[in-house]
Design an enzyme around this catalytic site. Sequence first.
Site, mmCIF file in Angstrom:
data_model
loop_
_atom_site.group_PDB
_atom_site.id
_atom_site.type_symbol
_atom_site.label_atom_id
_atom_site.label_comp_id
_atom_site.label_asym_id
_atom_site.label_seq_id
_atom_site.Cartn_x
_atom_site.Cartn_y
_atom_site.Cartn_z
ATOM 1 N N LEU A 128 3.509 1.369 -5.016
ATOM 2 C CA LEU A 128 4.613 0.793 -5.789
ATOM 3 C C LEU A 128 4.182 -0.427 -6.594
ATOM 4 O O LEU A 128 5.011 -1.132 -7.154
ATOM 5 C CB LEU A 128 5.770 0.422 -4.850
ATOM 6 C CG LEU A 128 6.444 1.605 -4.153
ATOM 7 C CD1 LEU A 128 7.492 1.118 -3.157
ATOM 8 C CD2 LEU A 128 7.093 2.532 -5.176
ATOM 9 N N ASP A 149 0.630 0.998 -14.327
ATOM 10 C CA ASP A 149 1.535 0.160 -13.537
ATOM 11 C C ASP A 149 1.949 -1.080 -14.319
ATOM 12 O O ASP A 149 3.116 -1.478 -14.334
ATOM 13 C CB ASP A 149 0.859 -0.288 -12.245
ATOM 14 C CG ASP A 149 0.318 0.869 -11.432
ATOM 15 O OD1 ASP A 149 0.345 2.011 -11.932
ATOM 16 O OD2 ASP A 149 -0.129 0.631 -10.299
ATOM 17 N N GLN A 189 0.812 -1.220 0.000
ATOM 18 C CA GLN A 189 0.000 0.000 0.000
ATOM 19 C C GLN A 189 0.847 1.272 0.000
ATOM 20 O O GLN A 189 0.545 2.243 0.684
ATOM 21 C CB GLN A 189 -0.956 -0.006 1.192
ATOM 22 C CG GLN A 189 -2.019 -1.099 1.092
ATOM 23 C CD GLN A 189 -3.038 -1.031 2.216
ATOM 24 O OE1 GLN A 189 -2.804 -0.400 3.242
ATOM 25 N NE2 GLN A 189 -4.166 -1.680 2.032
ATOM 26 N N THR A 190 1.909 1.257 -0.789
ATOM 27 C CA THR A 190 2.761 2.439 -0.898
ATOM 28 C C THR A 190 2.751 3.011 -2.314
ATOM 29 O O THR A 190 3.568 3.869 -2.645
ATOM 30 C CB THR A 190 4.215 2.085 -0.512
ATOM 31 O OG1 THR A 190 4.625 0.937 -1.257
ATOM 32 C CG2 THR A 190 4.328 1.795 0.978
ATOM 33 N N SER A 215 0.371 -5.971 -8.848
ATOM 34 C CA SER A 215 0.554 -6.207 -10.279
ATOM 35 C C SER A 215 1.919 -6.813 -10.579
ATOM 36 O O SER A 215 2.081 -7.517 -11.583
ATOM 37 C CB SER A 215 0.350 -4.918 -11.074
ATOM 38 O OG SER A 215 1.232 -3.908 -10.640
ATOM 39 N N ALA A 216 2.911 -6.576 -9.714
ATOM 40 C CA ALA A 216 4.223 -7.192 -9.909
ATOM 41 C C ALA A 216 4.136 -8.712 -9.776
ATOM 42 O O ALA A 216 4.770 -9.457 -10.533
ATOM 43 C CB ALA A 216 5.230 -6.627 -8.910
ATOM 44 N N GLY A 222 2.702 -3.466 -5.906
ATOM 45 C CA GLY A 222 3.110 -4.792 -5.471
ATOM 46 C C GLY A 222 2.236 -5.909 -6.001
ATOM 47 O O GLY A 222 2.737 -6.987 -6.361
#
Length: 264
Positions: free
Chosen positions: A120, A168, A117-118, A124-125, A122
């Site tokens: 960045l 993203d 929750q930043t 979808s990575a 995560g």
Amino acid sequence: MVTEAIEHRAYARVGLLGNPSDVYYGRTVSFSLGNFHASVRLEPSEDLVIKPHPTHDLVVFRSIDHLVNRLENEGYYGGVRLLMAICKVFYHYCADNKIELKTGNFTLSYDTNIPRQTGLSGSSAIVCSALNCLLDFYEVRHLIKVEIRPDMILRAEKELGIVAGLQDRVAQVYGGLVYMDFSKKYMDDWGHGMYAPMDIGLLPPLYLIYAENPSDSGKVHSTVRRRWLDGDSFIISSMEEVANLALVGRKALLEMNYTKLANS
């Protein structure tokens, strides 16, 4: 036939300019960040197994206090649901496009060090890494265009109610620094945006700052989305202004004019 383990990694994503206009037919400039990543490992196996992560998919707790504290800080969901969702989306895409899949099963597992929750990307990575594993296991990478893959990743997340845009996923599929144009006409005509990779060396030195105790941005995005759909003139004009920042910023990057970039 693939008989050995396959492993792929996708990196955290930073939305440099234009975020979140990708959801509103805008433009963005984003880049992948090598400091954080998610990885997925696919191993051929007798049964198809989605393996829970020992930390992120925790189901055994020391006490009810531990369970509640965990839910309040980490939420209810780990990565297993993401792996399952991309398997479903991948299967249906191949079926709809008459891409024949070979027989055989596998075990999927994942790991990640991307802070939650930043902003960045995560989730979808993890999905991006898993999709790459599926492309290689079924040997169909050449049949699914790179421009289409971000949409497959997004559809997997939408299966789970995740509110997001293509930005993203494009950054993680292509890697590096990418300029994206999501103009409605182009999207309608081609089914994807215009994606232009840029030299990562064009970026100036940057610092990443993120909160240790983040909040869920989905609530904010959902409100903006509703207002945009309702024709709110302020939201529409604001998104056009934000999208234009990416256009100006791209030009500044290409010129390596960092004063202009900072002001854009």
